[in-house]
Design an enzyme around this catalytic site. Structure first.
Site, PDB file in Angstrom:
ATOM      1  N   ARG A  93     -17.215   6.571  -5.392  1.00  0.00           N
ATOM      2  CA  ARG A  93     -17.935   5.682  -4.478  1.00  0.00           C
ATOM      3  C   ARG A  93     -18.667   6.560  -3.471  1.00  0.00           C
ATOM      4  NH1 ARG A  93     -15.709   2.327   0.682  1.00  0.00           N
ATOM      5  NH2 ARG A  93     -17.599   1.175   1.099  1.00  0.00           N
ATOM      6  N   GLU A 386     -13.815  -3.068  -6.456  1.00  0.00           N
ATOM      7  CA  GLU A 386     -14.834  -2.020  -6.407  1.00  0.00           C
ATOM      8  C   GLU A 386     -14.533  -0.932  -7.428  1.00  0.00           C
ATOM      9  OE1 GLU A 386     -14.099  -2.061  -2.070  1.00  0.00           O
ATOM     10  OE2 GLU A 386     -16.186  -1.458  -1.854  1.00  0.00           O
TER      11      GLU A 386
HETATM   12  C1  LIG Z   1     -19.487   0.903   4.322  1.00  0.00           C
HETATM   13  C2  LIG Z   1     -18.162   0.537   4.871  1.00  0.00           C
HETATM   14  O1  LIG Z   1     -18.068  -0.044   5.927  1.00  0.00           O
HETATM   15  O2  LIG Z   1     -17.114   0.842   4.113  1.00  0.00           O
HETATM   16  P1  LIG Z   1     -15.570   0.578   4.467  1.00  0.00           P
HETATM   17  O3  LIG Z   1     -15.409  -0.917   4.578  1.00  0.00           O
HETATM   18  O4  LIG Z   1     -14.829   1.144   3.279  1.00  0.00           O
HETATM   19  O5  LIG Z   1     -15.297   1.284   5.755  1.00  0.00           O
HETATM   20 MG   LIG Z   2     -13.153  -1.544   1.465  1.00  0.00          MG
END
Ligand SMILES: CC(=O)OP(=O)(O)O
Ligand SMILES: [Mg+2]
Ligand SMILES: Nc1ncnc2c1ncn2[C@@H]1O[C@H](COP(=O)(O)OP(=O)(O)O)[C@@H](O)[C@H]1O
Length: 402
Positions: A93, A386
């Site tokens: 990711r 995800e």
């Molecule tokens: C882009 C983002 O906020 O990712 P996370 O929710 O994993 O912090």
């Molecule tokens: Mg997350």
């Protein structure tokens, strides 16, 4: 048989989530989480689904490199190590891909340089993603490493939604525009919502509410993103665990000029010490709900501010889409906090939005409707995945059929 396994690494600012999947049947072989990296109280929790074994390690893990080495060791103990010839690729990711990356991409030196160049606009995330990639590359230099970008799904936004109302010459020179994040989740959940309703994504207009520690909303028309609440960085939009979301930009001038704070201090304040945490000292929605039940007014106000912002975005995206077929709640808060879901749509009956209290109280891992059968708009809980989405995109790029 050609290798069919994909290891997915989701490196966050202080955590690493990982999954090893066999893409022949999408089965999970191992899954785990390293959290509180860099603190004395780090924790690694690893589950081998091949044996049902779960192991936990508590103690300091200094940085992301050490975390990934520990993950590799745990996998090796189950005979699922990175040296396995069954591994087809490692999928990463990557939070910020700018406008350059609209598709999953095999990582080479040029890709690494571009991800590095984007650090100023994703300071909490891209450095961790890069460490994950470099460590995995060192362990398996022969294997394709694929980057799947949070920003990719949002590159379909029209210019009217993606541009800020500032001088375009300055904006273009500094690449200031609204990129949006959590795109892998918004893509997966909008598609899964269509599946739940027995429709093709092309037929459906969906508002996706990804409410995790970071939180964002998106408006998806016929499977394509037309607006999302995060912007140049993951700071804009909804109230989050520790991030403020939207505020008048003049608050920043005021903090500097009148409050005497440096830009770095303001950055830290808005990203790490605001949101639910800044408002009431807790960023975990479970703890906030417990405090509300005990009559805590600070926690109540934090909850109310969170809900007010969420409701504004539902209304805004209703207007952007014109017709809404479904609203989908996802991620840690969206999937688990029935009170958040109920409060977010309360009073929106005129828009065709309502929640059935009985259905809303049902828990589970499967996508499910929580709106009354008579409702014009489907309201649903659609768990995000995800890691599966990253593995699917990674394998589609590198996997070879026998
Ligand atoms: C882009 C983002 O906020 O990712 P996370 O929710 O994993 O912090
Ligand atoms: Mg997350
Ligand atoms: N049972 C629950 N009730 C309410 N909130 C929950 C529950 N379980 C998890 N959460 C919330 O989910 C958040 C984490 O969501 P998650 O999607 O895992 O975030 P991230 O991927 O950004 O770390 C926690 O901070 C917590 O507030």
């Amino acid at each position: 048989m050609s290798p069919s396994r994909v290891l997915v690494l989701n490196s966050g600012s202080s955590s690493v989530k990982y999954q090893l999947l066999d893409m022949r049947d999408h089965s999970r072989l191992a899954t785990g989480l390293v959290e509180r990296i860099g603190e004395q109280t780090s924790r690694l929790k690893h589950t081998a689904l091949t044996t049902g074994d779960t192991r936990e390690y508590n103690g300091p893990i200094a940085d992301h490199q050490a975390a990934l080495k520990a993950v590799a060791e745990e996998l090796a103990r189950d005979g699922l190590g990175l040296e396995s010839t069954e591994l087809a690729a490692i999928g990463h990711r990557v939070v910020h891909g700018g406008m350059f990356f609209t598709e999953p991409t095999v990582i080479d030196d040029a890709v690494l340089t571009e991800i590095e160049r984007l650090i100023p606009v994703a300071p909490l995330h891209n450095p961790a993603n890069l460490t994950g990639i470099r460590t995995a590359m060192a362990l398996r230099p022969d294997l394709p490493q694929v980057a799947v970008f949070d920003t990719a799904f949002h590159t379909t936004m029209p210019e009217s939604a993606a541009r800020y109302a500032i001088d375009p010459k300055i904006a273009d020179r500094l690449r200031i525009r609204r990129y949006g994040f959590h795109g892998t989740s918004h893509a997966y959940v909008s598609r899964a919502t269509a599946g739940l309703l027995g429709k093709a994504p092309q037929e459906l207009n969906v508002i996706v509410l990804h409410l995790g520690n970071g939180a964002s909303a998106s408006a998806v028309r016929g499977g394509r993103c037309v607006d999302t609440s995060m912007g140049l960085t993951p700071l804009e939009g909804l109230v989050m665990g520790t991030r403020s979301g939207d505020l008048d930009p003049a608050v920043i001038f005021h903090l500097e000029r009148v409050g005497g704070m440096s830009m770095d201090e303001i950055d830290t304040l808005l990203n790490k010490r605001s949101g639910l945490f800044g408002l009431c000292g807790d960023n975990d929605m479970r703890e906030i709900q417990r405090r509300i039940d005990e009559g805590d007014r600070e926690a109540r106000l934090a909850f109310d501010i969170y809900i007010h912002r969420l409701k504004k975005y539902i209304g805004a995206y209703y207007a952007v889409l014109g017709r809404v077929d479904a609203v989908a709640f996802t991620a840690g808060v969206g999937e688990n906090a029935a009170a958040v879901r109920a409060a977010a749509v309360a009073g929106l009956e005129e828009l065709g939005l309502a929640v059935d209290d009985g259905l809303n109280a049902v828990r589970g891992d499967a996508p499910r409707l929580i709106s009354p059968a008579s409702a014009r708009v489907a309201v649903a809980v659609v768990p995000t995945d995800e890691e599966l989405e990253i593995a699917t995109q990674t394998y589609a790029l590198v996997g070879k059929d026998d």
